[in-house]
Design a protein around this motif. Sequence first.
Motif, PDB file in Angstrom:
ATOM      1  N   MET A  77       0.888  -1.139   0.130  1.00 23.85           N
ATOM      2  CA  MET A  77      -0.137   0.073  -0.060  1.00 23.85           C
ATOM      3  C   MET A  77       1.117   1.226   0.070  1.00 23.85           C
ATOM      4  O   MET A  77       1.839   1.336   0.524  1.00 23.85           O
ATOM      5  CB  MET A  77      -0.782   0.159   1.205  1.00 23.85           C
ATOM      6  N   THR A  78       0.748   2.237  -0.690  1.00 22.30           N
ATOM      7  CA  THR A  78       1.428   3.207  -0.875  1.00 22.30           C
ATOM      8  C   THR A  78       0.573   4.561  -0.705  1.00 22.30           C
ATOM      9  O   THR A  78      -0.682   4.710  -1.392  1.00 22.30           O
ATOM     10  CB  THR A  78       2.108   3.217  -2.223  1.00 22.30           C
ATOM     11  N   CYS A  79       0.887   5.690  -0.216  1.00 21.36           N
ATOM     12  CA  CYS A  79       0.164   7.006  -0.006  1.00 21.36           C
ATOM     13  C   CYS A  79       1.129   8.086   0.050  1.00 21.36           C
ATOM     14  O   CYS A  79       2.364   7.858   0.055  1.00 21.36           O
ATOM     15  CB  CYS A  79      -0.402   6.901   1.291  1.00 21.36           C
ATOM     16  N   LEU A  80       0.482   9.248  -0.183  1.00 18.04           N
ATOM     17  CA  LEU A  80       1.273  10.557  -0.111  1.00 18.04           C
ATOM     18  C   LEU A  80       0.543  11.491   0.488  1.00 18.04           C
ATOM     19  O   LEU A  80      -0.657  11.239   0.917  1.00 18.04           O
ATOM     20  CB  LEU A  80       1.635  10.916  -1.346  1.00 18.04           C
ATOM     21  N   LEU A  81       0.928  12.653   1.112  1.00 12.42           N
ATOM     22  CA  LEU A  81       0.196  13.525   1.818  1.00 12.42           C
ATOM     23  C   LEU A  81      -0.052  14.836   0.566  1.00 12.42           C
ATOM     24  O   LEU A  81       0.657  15.145  -0.025  1.00 12.42           O
ATOM     25  CB  LEU A  81       0.936  14.070   2.733  1.00 12.42           C
ATOM     26  N   VAL A  82      -1.478  15.118   0.610  1.00  6.49           N
ATOM     27  CA  VAL A  82      -2.009  16.387  -0.012  1.00  6.49           C
ATOM     28  C   VAL A  82      -2.808  17.207   0.654  1.00  6.49           C
ATOM     29  O   VAL A  82      -3.093  16.981   1.732  1.00  6.49           O
ATOM     30  CB  VAL A  82      -2.555  15.712  -1.126  1.00  6.49           C
ATOM     31  N   HIS A  83      -3.128  18.266  -0.017  1.00  4.80           N
ATOM     32  CA  HIS A  83      -3.932  19.387   0.593  1.00  4.80           C
ATOM     33  C   HIS A  83      -5.322  18.999  -0.122  1.00  4.80           C
ATOM     34  O   HIS A  83      -5.323  18.988  -1.444  1.00  4.80           O
ATOM     35  CB  HIS A  83      -3.501  20.785   0.301  1.00  4.80           C
ATOM     36  N   PHE A  84      -6.293  18.894   0.881  1.00  6.41           N
ATOM     37  CA  PHE A  84      -7.537  18.517   0.241  1.00  6.41           C
ATOM     38  C   PHE A  84      -9.037  18.856   1.064  1.00  6.41           C
ATOM     39  O   PHE A  84      -8.658  19.086   2.289  1.00  6.41           O
ATOM     40  CB  PHE A  84      -7.757  17.059  -0.019  1.00  6.41           C
ATOM     41  N   VAL A 115      -2.388   5.990  -3.105  1.00  6.11           N
ATOM     42  CA  VAL A 115      -2.016   6.010  -4.566  1.00  6.11           C
ATOM     43  C   VAL A 115      -2.200   4.505  -4.923  1.00  6.11           C
ATOM     44  O   VAL A 115      -2.855   4.365  -6.036  1.00  6.11           O
ATOM     45  CB  VAL A 115      -0.424   6.334  -4.574  1.00  6.11           C
ATOM     46  N   ASP A 116      -2.054   3.586  -4.116  1.00  9.18           N
ATOM     47  CA  ASP A 116      -2.339   2.364  -4.484  1.00  9.18           C
ATOM     48  C   ASP A 116      -2.408   0.994  -3.509  1.00  9.18           C
ATOM     49  O   ASP A 116      -1.717   1.318  -2.280  1.00  9.18           O
ATOM     50  CB  ASP A 116      -1.262   1.721  -5.564  1.00  9.18           C
ATOM     51  N   ILE A 117      -3.386   0.201  -3.544  1.00  6.06           N
ATOM     52  CA  ILE A 117      -3.246  -0.955  -2.538  1.00  6.06           C
ATOM     53  C   ILE A 117      -3.419  -2.369  -3.340  1.00  6.06           C
ATOM     54  O   ILE A 117      -4.315  -2.467  -4.551  1.00  6.06           O
ATOM     55  CB  ILE A 117      -4.293  -0.838  -1.469  1.00  6.06           C
ATOM     56  N   SER A 118      -2.755  -3.144  -2.930  1.00  2.86           N
ATOM     57  CA  SER A 118      -2.596  -4.354  -3.889  1.00  2.86           C
ATOM     58  C   SER A 118      -2.337  -5.540  -3.007  1.00  2.86           C
ATOM     59  O   SER A 118      -1.326  -5.422  -2.148  1.00  2.86           O
ATOM     60  CB  SER A 118      -1.497  -4.294  -5.066  1.00  2.86           C
ATOM     61  N   VAL A 119      -3.056  -6.859  -3.447  1.00  3.41           N
ATOM     62  CA  VAL A 119      -2.694  -7.893  -2.421  1.00  3.41           C
ATOM     63  C   VAL A 119      -2.747  -9.144  -3.533  1.00  3.41           C
ATOM     64  O   VAL A 119      -3.710  -9.139  -4.341  1.00  3.41           O
ATOM     65  CB  VAL A 119      -3.976  -8.071  -1.655  1.00  3.41           C
ATOM     66  N   LYS A 120      -2.037 -10.111  -3.713  1.00  2.00           N
ATOM     67  CA  LYS A 120      -1.983 -11.086  -4.336  1.00  2.00           C
ATOM     68  C   LYS A 120      -3.275 -11.714  -4.532  1.00  2.00           C
ATOM     69  O   LYS A 120      -3.844 -12.226  -3.375  1.00  2.00           O
ATOM     70  CB  LYS A 120      -0.757 -12.146  -4.035  1.00  2.00           C
TER      71      LYS A 120
END
Length: 222
Positions: A77-84, A115-120
């Motif tokens: 799982m990948t994330c970033l910080l943004v203003h929203f 950004v994304d979440i992936s599980v086999k």
Amino acid sequence: MYNSEFQLYDNGRLFKAVIRNYTEADFDALIQIQRECFPPPFPEELWWSKEQLTNHVKIFPEGAVCIELDGEIVGSMTCLLVHFQPDDPPHTWEEITDNGFIRNHASDGNTLYVVDISVKPSCRKLGLGKLMMQAMYQTVIHLNIDRLLGGGRMPGFSRYAGEISADEYLQKVVAGQLKDPVVTFLLNCGRVPIRLEKNYLEDEESQNWAALMEWKNPFKNR
């Protein structure tokens, strides 16, 4: 940095599970997960590249986690910080994530954006995606920011696109009348749709729609 070890039990078997921040040594395994999770017709060019993964671990390592089962990486799982703010104009996945390179990461942002979440696919019945999501909820609380947010694909929509609108489809999924592989999963993780995004991502199954779904920090001083 995040590191959590625990035991999972499934069908009479115990698994050692670890959620931790991923590193450069994990890149090949992470790309293989993408191949298994997003086969054609999903565009191959949207799988992770090593340049993107390098940015994740250098720019915002706190937002880059993977999960291991008995030492094998089976999800990330990948994330970033943004203003929203909820009344912000529409955005695409490419715009909000810098096409997955996260060079637009805002260290003072109020929102942790997925950004994304992936599980086999072979491991999806173990609840690993939900465990990674909960790890990121902990990160939201630790950073004392407003929310976790992200656009959820609607891969089940293509079956109904000639009969109902994207909004009607989403309402039926939320009401439990239909099940969607992604949106139903996110609902089960405690995320709530706040609006639809048109042309969010090139995705034939979703007809390019996505449900923008959030989890609000219950401990945030508002």
